[in-house]
Design a protein around this motif. Structure first.
Motif, PDB file in Angstrom:
ATOM      1  N   HIS A  46       0.618  -1.472   0.076  1.00  7.62           N
ATOM      2  CA  HIS A  46      -0.551   0.113  -0.271  1.00  7.62           C
ATOM      3  C   HIS A  46       0.546   1.068   0.162  1.00  7.62           C
ATOM      4  CE1 HIS A  46       0.021  -1.321   4.358  1.00  7.62           C
ATOM      5  NE2 HIS A  46       0.466  -0.006   4.714  1.00  7.62           N
ATOM      6  N   PRO A  50       1.252  -2.001  -6.050  1.00  6.75           N
ATOM      7  CA  PRO A  50       0.883  -3.584  -6.134  1.00  6.75           C
ATOM      8  C   PRO A  50       2.023  -4.380  -6.879  1.00  6.75           C
ATOM      9  CG  PRO A  50      -0.354  -2.105  -7.550  1.00  6.75           C
ATOM     10  CD  PRO A  50       0.577  -1.297  -5.920  1.00  6.75           C
ATOM     11  N   VAL A  53       5.267  -1.936  -8.101  1.00  5.16           N
ATOM     12  CA  VAL A  53       5.309  -1.090  -9.819  1.00  5.16           C
ATOM     13  C   VAL A  53       4.495  -0.029  -8.182  1.00  5.16           C
ATOM     14  CG1 VAL A  53       4.164  -0.668 -11.143  1.00  5.16           C
ATOM     15  CG2 VAL A  53       4.419  -2.806 -10.716  1.00  5.16           C
ATOM     16  N   ALA A  58       6.233   9.645  -4.305  1.00  4.34           N
ATOM     17  CA  ALA A  58       5.458   9.865  -3.212  1.00  4.34           C
ATOM     18  C   ALA A  58       6.305   7.966  -1.774  1.00  4.34           C
ATOM     19  CB  ALA A  58       3.978   9.454  -2.681  1.00  4.34           C
TER      20      ALA A  58
ATOM     21  N   VAL B 121      -0.102   3.503   8.870  1.00  2.00           N
ATOM     22  CA  VAL B 121      -0.482   4.490   8.108  1.00  2.00           C
ATOM     23  C   VAL B 121      -1.361   4.021   6.441  1.00  2.00           C
ATOM     24  CG1 VAL B 121      -1.058   6.761   6.898  1.00  2.00           C
ATOM     25  CG2 VAL B 121      -0.284   6.897   9.183  1.00  2.00           C
ATOM     26  N   CYS B 122      -2.466   3.097   6.212  1.00  8.24           N
ATOM     27  CA  CYS B 122      -2.161   2.852   4.752  1.00  8.24           C
ATOM     28  C   CYS B 122      -2.203   3.310   3.555  1.00  8.24           C
ATOM     29  CB  CYS B 122      -3.831   1.689   5.104  1.00  8.24           C
ATOM     30  SG  CYS B 122      -5.110   3.198   4.580  1.00  8.24           S
ATOM     31  N   TYR B 191      -5.961  -2.415   9.646  1.00  7.72           N
ATOM     32  CA  TYR B 191      -5.413  -2.252  10.836  1.00  7.72           C
ATOM     33  C   TYR B 191      -6.029  -3.366  12.119  1.00  7.72           C
ATOM     34  CZ  TYR B 191      -2.053  -0.192   8.057  1.00  7.72           C
ATOM     35  OH  TYR B 191      -0.834   0.374   7.273  1.00  7.72           O
ATOM     36  N   THR B 424      -1.123  -4.313   9.263  1.00  7.55           N
ATOM     37  CA  THR B 424      -2.344  -4.886   8.420  1.00  7.55           C
ATOM     38  C   THR B 424      -3.253  -6.031   8.959  1.00  7.55           C
ATOM     39  OG1 THR B 424      -1.266  -5.644   6.773  1.00  7.55           O
ATOM     40  CG2 THR B 424      -1.198  -3.524   6.675  1.00  7.55           C
ATOM     41  N   TRP B 426      -5.653  -6.594   6.354  1.00 10.68           N
ATOM     42  CA  TRP B 426      -6.706  -6.540   5.793  1.00 10.68           C
ATOM     43  C   TRP B 426      -7.840  -7.723   5.190  1.00 10.68           C
ATOM     44  CZ3 TRP B 426      -5.201  -2.340   3.114  1.00 10.68           C
ATOM     45  CH2 TRP B 426      -4.647  -1.834   3.126  1.00 10.68           C
ATOM     46  N   ASP B 431      -6.141  -7.043  -6.698  1.00 11.14           N
ATOM     47  CA  ASP B 431      -5.640  -6.594  -8.340  1.00 11.14           C
ATOM     48  C   ASP B 431      -6.851  -5.747  -9.066  1.00 11.14           C
ATOM     49  OD1 ASP B 431      -2.759  -7.339  -8.755  1.00 11.14           O
ATOM     50  OD2 ASP B 431      -3.847  -9.799  -8.640  1.00 11.14           O
ATOM     51  N   GLY B 525       0.653  12.202  -2.930  1.00  9.19           N
ATOM     52  CA  GLY B 525       1.021  11.435  -2.237  1.00  9.19           C
ATOM     53  C   GLY B 525       0.134  10.374  -1.812  1.00  9.19           C
ATOM     54  N   ALA B 529      -1.571   7.492  -6.212  1.00 14.14           N
ATOM     55  CA  ALA B 529      -0.099   7.543  -5.957  1.00 14.14           C
ATOM     56  C   ALA B 529       0.797   6.485  -5.452  1.00 14.14           C
ATOM     57  CB  ALA B 529       0.319   9.109  -5.848  1.00 14.14           C
ATOM     58  N   LEU B 530       0.103   6.059  -4.645  1.00 13.92           N
ATOM     59  CA  LEU B 530       0.969   5.032  -3.655  1.00 13.92           C
ATOM     60  C   LEU B 530       0.660   3.489  -4.313  1.00 13.92           C
ATOM     61  CD1 LEU B 530       1.119   6.711   0.437  1.00 13.92           C
ATOM     62  CD2 LEU B 530       3.287   6.706  -1.250  1.00 13.92           C
ATOM     63  N   PHE B 531      -0.876   3.156  -3.955  1.00 13.26           N
ATOM     64  CA  PHE B 531      -1.296   2.142  -4.731  1.00 13.26           C
ATOM     65  C   PHE B 531      -1.800   1.523  -5.534  1.00 13.26           C
ATOM     66  CE2 PHE B 531      -4.247  -0.845  -2.033  1.00 13.26           C
ATOM     67  CZ  PHE B 531      -3.147  -2.324  -1.562  1.00 13.26           C
ATOM     68  N   SER B 532      -2.125   2.554  -6.656  1.00 10.36           N
ATOM     69  CA  SER B 532      -2.484   2.101  -8.334  1.00 10.36           C
ATOM     70  C   SER B 532      -1.565   1.815  -9.087  1.00 10.36           C
ATOM     71  CB  SER B 532      -3.167   2.984  -8.619  1.00 10.36           C
ATOM     72  OG  SER B 532      -2.093   4.389  -8.679  1.00 10.36           O
ATOM     73  N   GLY B 533      -0.274   1.885  -8.646  1.00  7.37           N
ATOM     74  CA  GLY B 533       1.036   1.278  -9.339  1.00  7.37           C
ATOM     75  C   GLY B 533       0.809   1.650 -11.187  1.00  7.37           C
ATOM     76  N   ASP B 534       0.125   3.519 -10.645  1.00  8.45           N
ATOM     77  CA  ASP B 534       0.296   4.004 -12.188  1.00  8.45           C
ATOM     78  C   ASP B 534       1.769   4.348 -12.315  1.00  8.45           C
ATOM     79  OD1 ASP B 534      -0.613   5.578 -13.984  1.00  8.45           O
ATOM     80  OD2 ASP B 534      -2.459   5.842 -13.471  1.00  8.45           O
ATOM     81  N   GLU B 535       2.523   4.044 -13.153  1.00  6.73           N
ATOM     82  CA  GLU B 535       3.801   4.732 -13.685  1.00  6.73           C
ATOM     83  C   GLU B 535       3.863   6.112 -14.282  1.00  6.73           C
ATOM     84  OE1 GLU B 535       6.973   1.690 -13.571  1.00  6.73           O
ATOM     85  OE2 GLU B 535       5.708   0.720 -14.392  1.00  6.73           O
ATOM     86  N   LEU B 537       2.362   8.906 -13.417  1.00  8.87           N
ATOM     87  CA  LEU B 537       2.534   9.518 -12.689  1.00  8.87           C
ATOM     88  C   LEU B 537       4.295   9.903 -11.493  1.00  8.87           C
ATOM     89  CD1 LEU B 537      -0.808   8.790  -9.484  1.00  8.87           C
ATOM     90  CD2 LEU B 537       0.155  11.543 -11.293  1.00  8.87           C
TER      91      LEU B 537
END
Lengths: 111, 552
Positions: A46, A50, A53, A58, B121-122, B191, B424, B426, B431, B525, B529-535, B537
């Protein structure tokens, strides 16, 4: 003769310097990879993305972490670095070992 | 004498901080256009301003007038407040007071928290803002403290510890002051926390009440949790509630279950994924409405509960509106919590067939039935929802809700986690499933039908707050840094300005000495931005700052 001695000394210095470099570790077994992938998914993904990647703005892009620098990885995970919190009081050494096995693959399952 | 005159002249130049704002001031909301005293810009969280100096014609002359560095590289989601020419704003690491006209820093008070804190902090290291009341500033800290500062000096007046962060609890929420009580929520449903809402005495920091959002054995609704599952049942409360001063009622949304896997806690799991109507003096629950019983999908319902008066069947009705993460737009009668209507507001939704108009309960599809049998499925919307935390704006003139909506699903596989304090919890492996096209839309939604009058797509979805104004404008921003203005009627894009990082902040507007200003934070941040894996950005650098704009 002196020249030969100097050459031998120079070669051995090179050999010493080479042996001081971190050794590449063998790729993890499929079992080690699976355990590391699961722990990474649960504890790390997180922030680090994932399957490791992420855009690297950040949080650190772990695919760029040197795959031969075990000591740095363990130090950063245990003691924290910049935005990375220290984990030594909650993660067991074998869990960090498993995550390291996964990070070394860059997120790609061993063939 | 000269020195005295100079001092007097300097004092006159400084922004006036003489009078402490009162409960009556807080109730004025956006009718008082010279100040912004509430999170959401007014107790109803409408984020609508009657100001119109900046309008469809003049917006092309909008330019930055100052920029202030937060000296911080985290997600900047804080909503500034403005009182008598002073702008107050927070980051995770500091609280700041600035001259609202010039950007000159008046004071900055740093916050320390243990380096272990970000472990729990997730979804980004964040502060969403502050509250102002009677000369004090109230904010929360990542390590679960509530702090009061002197608004004039930034000096800490009191600090109250809510709960031990090492057990998964954190605070990012901006407090609410309602009926003289400071009210705060909590984060940490990922958590295994047991969520709650707290009330504090603004003068002393004394803890007044705690209302659990996960019902325990002392509550008749505790029977919706088997055994002791309520102890880690989630129900976080990380977005500020709305307040109706006439009804003396606070409306606060609650988060997802812990764990996500519904088979680990069969039952409705009250009061997760709900809205609670609370008495601010006591925390007593007057009524509750649950959007997603036994939620498997992280359809957290913390996001803003917007209050308005709508014409329902020819009768002006006090309603509560929520663009819920589960993909349905709800309108409730806020006097009693009864459902008025609930309609799909996103393009693709596969987990439910609709909302039963009588019971208010979702009608599950086969996909959700299978998930509740423990099977893996593809589900839309994904865990970030049809809309995430990004606050909407309701324009009472157009009667439209402007919302940054999301358009992606997920592969969802339930798992059975073991609870370990501080890690965590979860309960699912996910995915993302991406669409062929935009991953998000800014939509102008009719709250009574869920249908969009217009929509503005974005390949990378927007995660910023939305502001609308009587100037016929809608303001929001992109994760790639553009701060944007749209025509409220047509959705036409009229203006943009590229800031130095991604925009996740909450724009506000006020008028000072005849000039209308707009402020927004830039700083990437957060969760996407952290958790999507969208490069895509990767070319957007971190680095927080505050931008303020006015007409040239």
């Amino acid at each position: 003769m002196k020249r030969v001695a100097a050459l031998v000394a120079g070669l051995s210095l090179c050999a010493f310097a080479a042996s001081a470099q971190p050794k590449p570790e063998p790729p993890p077994t499929p079992q080690e990879f699976a355990k590391g992938e699961e722990l990474f998914g649960s504890i790390c993904s997180h922030c680090h993305g994932p399957h490791m990647v992420n855009p690297g703005n950040a949080s650190f892009d772990l695919r760029k972490f040197p795959h031969d620098d075990r000591a740095r990885f363990f130090n950063d995970v245990m003691n924290g670095k910049k935005s990375m919190p220290p984990w030594k009081d909650v993660l067991h050494p074998d869990e960090i070992e498993a995550i390291w096995a996964y990070v070394r693959t860059g997120g790609k399952a061993p063939q | 004498m000269r020195k005295l005159l100079l001092a007097a002249a300097l004092a006159a130049l400084l922004p006036c901080t003489g009078r402490a704002q009162t409960a009556a001031d807080l109730m004025k909301g956006t009718q008082d256009t010279s100040n912004v005293l509430n999170y959401g810009m007014s107790y109803d969280l409408q984020r609508f301003s009657p100001l119109k100096q900046i309008d469809r014609q003049t917006v092309k002359r909008l330019v930055p007038v100052w920029n202030y560095s937060y000296d911080d590289n985290k997600s900047e989601e804080s909503q500034p407040l403005i009182y008598q020419g002073v702008l107050y704003v927070t980051t995770n690491g500091a609280t700041m007071a600035l001259d609202a006209k010039t950007g000159q820093q008046l004071w900055k008070t740093k916050i320390d928290y243990p380096p272990e804190t970000p472990r729990i902090v997730c979804c980004g290291i964040i502060s969403r803002g502050l509250a102002l009341y009677e000369g004090k500033i109230f904010r929360t800290t990542l390590d679960a403290n509530v702090v009061a500062l002197d608004a004039k000096t930034g000096k800490e007046l009191w600090r109250s510890h809510a709960i031990d962060f090492k057990n998964g609890y954190s605070m990012t929420v901006a407090p609410l002051v309602a009926d003289g009580v400071v009210i705060t929520g909590i984060s940490g449903a990922e958590y295994g926390i047991r969520g709650f809402i707290d009330g504090w005495d603004p003068d002393t920091g004394k803890h007044l009440w705690r209302t659990y959002t996960v019902a325990g054995p002392d509550d008749p609704n505790g029977k919706t949790w088997p055994g002791d599952t309520y102890l880690h049942g989630g129900g976080s409360t990380w977005i500020t509630g709305s307040f109706d001063p006439d009804l003396h009622t606070v409306y606060w949304g609650t988060g997802n279950t812990g764990s996500w896997n519904p088979t680990t806690h069969p039952g409705d799991n009250l009061y997760t994924c709900s809205v609670l109507a609370l008495d601010p003096k006591t925390g007593k629950i007057k009524w509750h409405f649950q959007f997603s019983p036994n939620d498997p999908y992280d359809y957290d319902s913390v996001a803003e509960m917007v209050l308005a008066t709508l014409d329902i069947g020819g009768k002006p009705t006090k309603v509560l509106m929520d663009a819920n993460r589960n993909g349905f737009f709800y309108v409730l009668d806020r006097t009693d919590g009864k459902l008025i209507t609930a309609n799909q507001y996103i393009d693709k939704l596969t987990w439910a067939k609709g909302i039963d108009p009588e019971s208010g309960r979702p009608i599950p599809t086969e996909i959700t039935d299978n998930v509740r049998k423990g099977q893996a499925q593809e589900v839309w919307p994904g865990a970030m929802g049809g809309k995430n935390w990004s606050p909407v704006s309701f324009n009472p003139e157009t009667k439209l809700v402007y919302a940054n909506t999301l358009n992606f699903g997920m592969h969802y596989k339930p798992t059975t986690p073991q609870f370990r304090a501080g890690l965590t919890y979860w309960g699912a492996d996910i995915d993302w499933v991406w669409p062929n096209g935009p991953r998000g839309y800014l939509k102008a939604i009719d709250p009574m039908t869920g249908k969009a009058k217009w929509e503005q797509p974005s390949d990378i979805p927007r995660f910023a707050g939305v502001l609308s104004t009587a100037g016929g404008l809608v303001f929001t921003g992109k994760l790639t840094g553009e701060f944007e203005a749209f025509d409220a009627d047509t959705g036409a894009k009229l203006w943009q300005f590229k800031t130095g990082s991604g925009i996740e902040g909450q724009p506000v507007t006020w008028q000072q000495d005849g000039v209308q200003y707009i402020a927004v934070s830039s700083g990437i941040g957060g969760v996407y931005a952290l958790f999507s894996g969208d490069e895509r950005l990767s070319a957007v650098p971190a680095g927080g700052s505050l931008w303020v704009f006015a007409l040239q």
